[in-house]
Design a protein around this motif. Structure first.
Motif, PDB file in Angstrom:
ATOM      1  N   LYS A 258      -4.751 -10.331  -5.659  1.00 48.60           N
ATOM      2  CA  LYS A 258      -4.295 -11.418  -5.389  1.00 48.60           C
ATOM      3  C   LYS A 258      -4.149 -11.793  -7.164  1.00 48.60           C
ATOM      4  N   ALA A 259      -4.664 -11.175  -8.056  1.00 45.25           N
ATOM      5  CA  ALA A 259      -4.434 -11.379  -9.292  1.00 45.25           C
ATOM      6  C   ALA A 259      -3.306 -11.040  -9.545  1.00 45.25           C
ATOM      7  N   LEU A 260      -2.591  -9.826  -9.102  1.00 45.13           N
ATOM      8  CA  LEU A 260      -0.981  -9.062  -9.382  1.00 45.13           C
ATOM      9  C   LEU A 260       0.384 -10.179  -8.103  1.00 45.13           C
ATOM     10  N   LYS A 261      -0.912 -10.833  -7.581  1.00 39.20           N
ATOM     11  CA  LYS A 261       0.241 -11.922  -7.294  1.00 39.20           C
ATOM     12  C   LYS A 261       0.712 -13.073  -8.124  1.00 39.20           C
ATOM     13  N   GLY A 262      -0.771 -13.552  -8.814  1.00 41.02           N
ATOM     14  CA  GLY A 262      -0.298 -14.604  -9.561  1.00 41.02           C
ATOM     15  C   GLY A 262       0.036 -14.075 -10.558  1.00 41.02           C
ATOM     16  N   LEU A 263       0.446 -12.722 -10.876  1.00 44.41           N
ATOM     17  CA  LEU A 263       0.941 -12.077 -12.135  1.00 44.41           C
ATOM     18  C   LEU A 263       2.775 -12.601 -11.853  1.00 44.41           C
ATOM     19  N   GLY A 264       3.247 -12.546 -10.700  1.00 43.20           N
ATOM     20  CA  GLY A 264       4.219 -12.326 -10.593  1.00 43.20           C
ATOM     21  C   GLY A 264       5.157 -10.593 -10.027  1.00 43.20           C
ATOM     22  N   TYR A 265       3.734  -9.853  -9.858  1.00 41.42           N
ATOM     23  CA  TYR A 265       3.669  -8.441  -9.165  1.00 41.42           C
ATOM     24  C   TYR A 265       3.731  -9.165  -8.268  1.00 41.42           C
ATOM     25  N   ARG A 266       4.407  -7.605  -7.282  1.00 42.51           N
ATOM     26  CA  ARG A 266       5.203  -7.395  -4.799  1.00 42.51           C
ATOM     27  C   ARG A 266       3.465  -6.404  -5.220  1.00 42.51           C
ATOM     28  N   VAL A 267       3.095  -5.980  -3.911  1.00 45.42           N
ATOM     29  CA  VAL A 267       1.967  -5.690  -3.821  1.00 45.42           C
ATOM     30  C   VAL A 267       2.505  -4.674  -2.502  1.00 45.42           C
ATOM     31  N   PRO A 268       3.028  -3.664  -2.374  1.00 43.19           N
ATOM     32  CA  PRO A 268       2.769  -2.409  -2.938  1.00 43.19           C
ATOM     33  C   PRO A 268       4.496  -1.593  -3.772  1.00 43.19           C
ATOM     34  N   ALA A 269       5.412  -3.114  -3.933  1.00 43.39           N
ATOM     35  CA  ALA A 269       6.410  -2.807  -4.027  1.00 43.39           C
ATOM     36  C   ALA A 269       6.887  -2.730  -5.798  1.00 43.39           C
ATOM     37  N   ASP A 270       5.406  -3.294  -6.289  1.00 44.59           N
ATOM     38  CA  ASP A 270       5.575  -3.030  -7.815  1.00 44.59           C
ATOM     39  C   ASP A 270       4.356  -2.064  -7.630  1.00 44.59           C
ATOM     40  N   VAL A 271       3.111  -2.365  -7.242  1.00 40.28           N
ATOM     41  CA  VAL A 271       1.913  -1.990  -7.931  1.00 40.28           C
ATOM     42  C   VAL A 271       0.964  -1.322  -6.865  1.00 40.28           C
ATOM     43  N   SER A 272       0.492  -0.518  -6.498  1.00 41.19           N
ATOM     44  CA  SER A 272       0.433  -0.318  -5.024  1.00 41.19           C
ATOM     45  C   SER A 272      -1.455   0.375  -5.495  1.00 41.19           C
ATOM     46  N   VAL A 273      -2.127  -0.706  -4.515  1.00 43.29           N
ATOM     47  CA  VAL A 273      -3.988  -0.732  -4.436  1.00 43.29           C
ATOM     48  C   VAL A 273      -4.491  -0.367  -3.517  1.00 43.29           C
ATOM     49  N   ILE A 274      -5.604   0.835  -3.870  1.00 42.09           N
ATOM     50  CA  ILE A 274      -6.369   1.546  -3.213  1.00 42.09           C
ATOM     51  C   ILE A 274      -7.937   0.924  -2.652  1.00 42.09           C
ATOM     52  N   GLY A 275      -8.175   0.952  -1.952  1.00 46.62           N
ATOM     53  CA  GLY A 275      -9.980   0.131  -1.774  1.00 46.62           C
ATOM     54  C   GLY A 275     -11.009   1.176  -1.643  1.00 46.62           C
ATOM     55  N   PHE A 276     -12.161   0.999  -1.572  1.00 45.68           N
ATOM     56  CA  PHE A 276     -13.571   2.103  -0.764  1.00 45.68           C
ATOM     57  C   PHE A 276     -14.161   1.238  -0.143  1.00 45.68           C
ATOM     58  N   ASP A 277     -14.892   1.827   0.484  1.00 49.15           N
ATOM     59  CA  ASP A 277     -15.063   1.621   1.942  1.00 49.15           C
ATOM     60  C   ASP A 277     -14.801   0.811   3.115  1.00 49.15           C
ATOM     61  N   ASP A 278     -13.957   0.359   3.009  1.00 46.49           N
ATOM     62  CA  ASP A 278     -13.632   0.032   4.695  1.00 46.49           C
ATOM     63  C   ASP A 278     -13.575  -0.866   5.219  1.00 46.49           C
ATOM     64  N   ILE A 279     -13.682  -1.405   4.438  1.00 43.70           N
ATOM     65  CA  ILE A 279     -14.315  -3.429   5.490  1.00 43.70           C
ATOM     66  C   ILE A 279     -13.863  -3.906   6.449  1.00 43.70           C
ATOM     67  N   MET A 280     -13.758  -4.519   7.497  1.00 40.31           N
ATOM     68  CA  MET A 280     -12.682  -4.565   8.972  1.00 40.31           C
ATOM     69  C   MET A 280     -12.081  -5.629   8.468  1.00 40.31           C
ATOM     70  N   MET A 281     -12.129  -6.475   7.397  1.00 37.49           N
ATOM     71  CA  MET A 281     -11.797  -7.250   6.586  1.00 37.49           C
ATOM     72  C   MET A 281      -9.915  -6.832   6.081  1.00 37.49           C
ATOM     73  N   ASN A 282      -9.739  -5.524   6.028  1.00 35.48           N
ATOM     74  CA  ASN A 282      -9.478  -4.747   5.499  1.00 35.48           C
ATOM     75  C   ASN A 282      -7.683  -4.569   6.559  1.00 35.48           C
ATOM     76  N   GLU A 283      -7.928  -4.896   7.868  1.00 38.80           N
ATOM     77  CA  GLU A 283      -6.705  -4.844   8.684  1.00 38.80           C
ATOM     78  C   GLU A 283      -6.037  -6.532   8.802  1.00 38.80           C
ATOM     79  N   TYR A 284      -6.247  -7.700   8.253  1.00 32.16           N
ATOM     80  CA  TYR A 284      -6.322  -8.650   8.016  1.00 32.16           C
ATOM     81  C   TYR A 284      -5.811  -9.577   7.168  1.00 32.16           C
ATOM     82  N   THR A 285      -5.383  -8.641   5.904  1.00 24.18           N
ATOM     83  CA  THR A 285      -5.375  -8.829   4.131  1.00 24.18           C
ATOM     84  C   THR A 285      -4.088  -8.644   4.726  1.00 24.18           C
ATOM     85  N   ILE A 286      -3.072  -9.401   3.312  1.00 21.46           N
ATOM     86  CA  ILE A 286      -1.586  -9.255   3.165  1.00 21.46           C
ATOM     87  C   ILE A 286      -1.367  -8.648   1.787  1.00 21.46           C
ATOM     88  N   PRO A 287      -1.360  -7.609   1.529  1.00 18.24           N
ATOM     89  CA  PRO A 287      -1.087  -6.061   3.083  1.00 18.24           C
ATOM     90  C   PRO A 287      -2.427  -5.819   2.973  1.00 18.24           C
TER      91      PRO A 287
END
Length: 337
Positions: A258-287
């Motif tokens: 959310k913050a990266l988009k607010g700063l004008g960065y594209r995910v993952p074009a500019d910055v790649s992001v990995i989380g931990f836990d893999d909660i169910m809503m991960n399949e519904y986030t963009i990206p």
């Protein structure tokens, strides 16, 4: 030697359930078998576990659950699995939210004991030291304790852990495979054991790839969305900002995106992001979020099964169970050109 009812059953050539009935004076056992078992008990100087005896004789069929933050989907998935398995095994569940506050956690424990629960499950990671765990050791003298997603030694304490160091190692190694070298970590509470394990995995992946560890790429959050937002903003002000970020949980990953988009960065074009836990809503986030899965459902189910084994006395559970993490690859990471 510390003998168990399993040992006595083997010596007497009877079932564990039969030994349990003799010790707890429940059910029907022949006088001959009863005398045989009692003679063995006297011979080996066996002292029954008073906690176990009270559970067999007065099992309330109620399990207590203490969670750190009921609003975190990670805990919600564990609680759902606990409830579902408890329904299968015939137990009621009383849940309590501690808000990650040790004083409140102790109040939860007192409330659950007053409601005569037969055992208590604690969901989530804990800090190191007596402040976080001494009261857990004391509690285990009264009822069996199961820690889901955490390890603690002690009598009557059973642990289910995810190999968090391995999970972090695989996540960071994946980013390295994609060509990233400037990789940051937004970790959890600095004094928490899971945070220490994840930092170790992060460092190991960098070391094996020959990438220098840089302290400025390490930040600590609070496992909430704003922790990811705040820390990614600081990281992106560096002279050499990261091209990839590994976060200690999915909520902070979402905050970072959310913050990266607010700063004008594209995910993952500019910055790649990995989380931990893999909660169910991960399949519904963009990206869709790439994340390390901890198998929360399996942990919740196993926690109840451990207590059920203790209550019935027919099987002795292991003190520690390890669940291996799985990296779920989705759309929030890209290969550097």
């Amino acid at each position: 030697m510390n003998y168990t009812i399993k040992d006595i059953a083997k010596m007497a050539n009877v079932s564990i359930a039969t030994v349990s009935r003799v010790i707890n004076e429940t059910g029907s056992v022949s006088k001959k078998t009863e005398k045989k078992i009692n003679d063995i008990i006297k011979e080996i100087h066996y002292v029954p576990n008073n906690v176990a005896r009270s559970l067999v004789k007065q099992n309330s069929k109620t399990i207590g659950v203490v969670v750190a933050d009921i609003m975190n989907p990670f805990y919600s998935e564990i609680i759902r699995a606990i409830q579902d398995q408890a329904d299968i095994d015939g137990y009621s569940v009383i849940s309590c939210n501690s808000d990650e506050d040790m004083d409140k956690e102790k109040q939860c424990i007192q409330m659950l004991l007053e409601n005569q629960v037969s055992g208590i499950i604690f969901a989530g990671g804990r800090g190191k030291g007596d402040y976080y765990n001494a009261h857990i050791v004391d509690l285990a003298q009264k009822v069996p304790v199961v820690l889901a997603d955490e390890y603690q030694s002690g009598d009557n304490i059973y642990s289910i852990v995810c190999n968090k160091s391995k999970g972090a190692f695989e996540a960071v190694s994946y980013l390295i495979e994609l060509g990233h070298k400037r990789i940051a970590i937004i970790n959890g509470y600095q004094e928490y054991k899971p945070s220490i394990e994840k930092l170790n995995g992060y460092k190991k992946a960098l070391k094996e790839a020959g990438i220098p560890f840089k302290e400025e790429y390490v930040k600590y959050g609070d496992y909430h969305v704003n922790g990811g937002e705040r820390n990614i903003k600081e990281l992106m002000t560096l002279d050499e900002p990261p091209t990839a970020v590994f976060t200690a949980n999915d909520l902070m990953a979402m905050g970072a995106i959310k913050a990266l988009k607010g700063l004008g960065y594209r995910v993952p074009a500019d910055v790649s992001v990995i989380g931990f836990d893999d909660i169910m809503m991960n399949e519904y986030t963009i990206p869709n979020l790439t994340s390390v899965r901890q198998e929360m459902t399996a942990q919740g189910q196993l926690a109840v099964q451990i207590l059920h084994q203790l209550f019935t006395g027919e099987k002795k559970p292991k003190k520690k169970y390890t669940i291996e993490p799985v990296l779920s690859k989705r759309d929030s990471c890209r290969r550097l050109i």
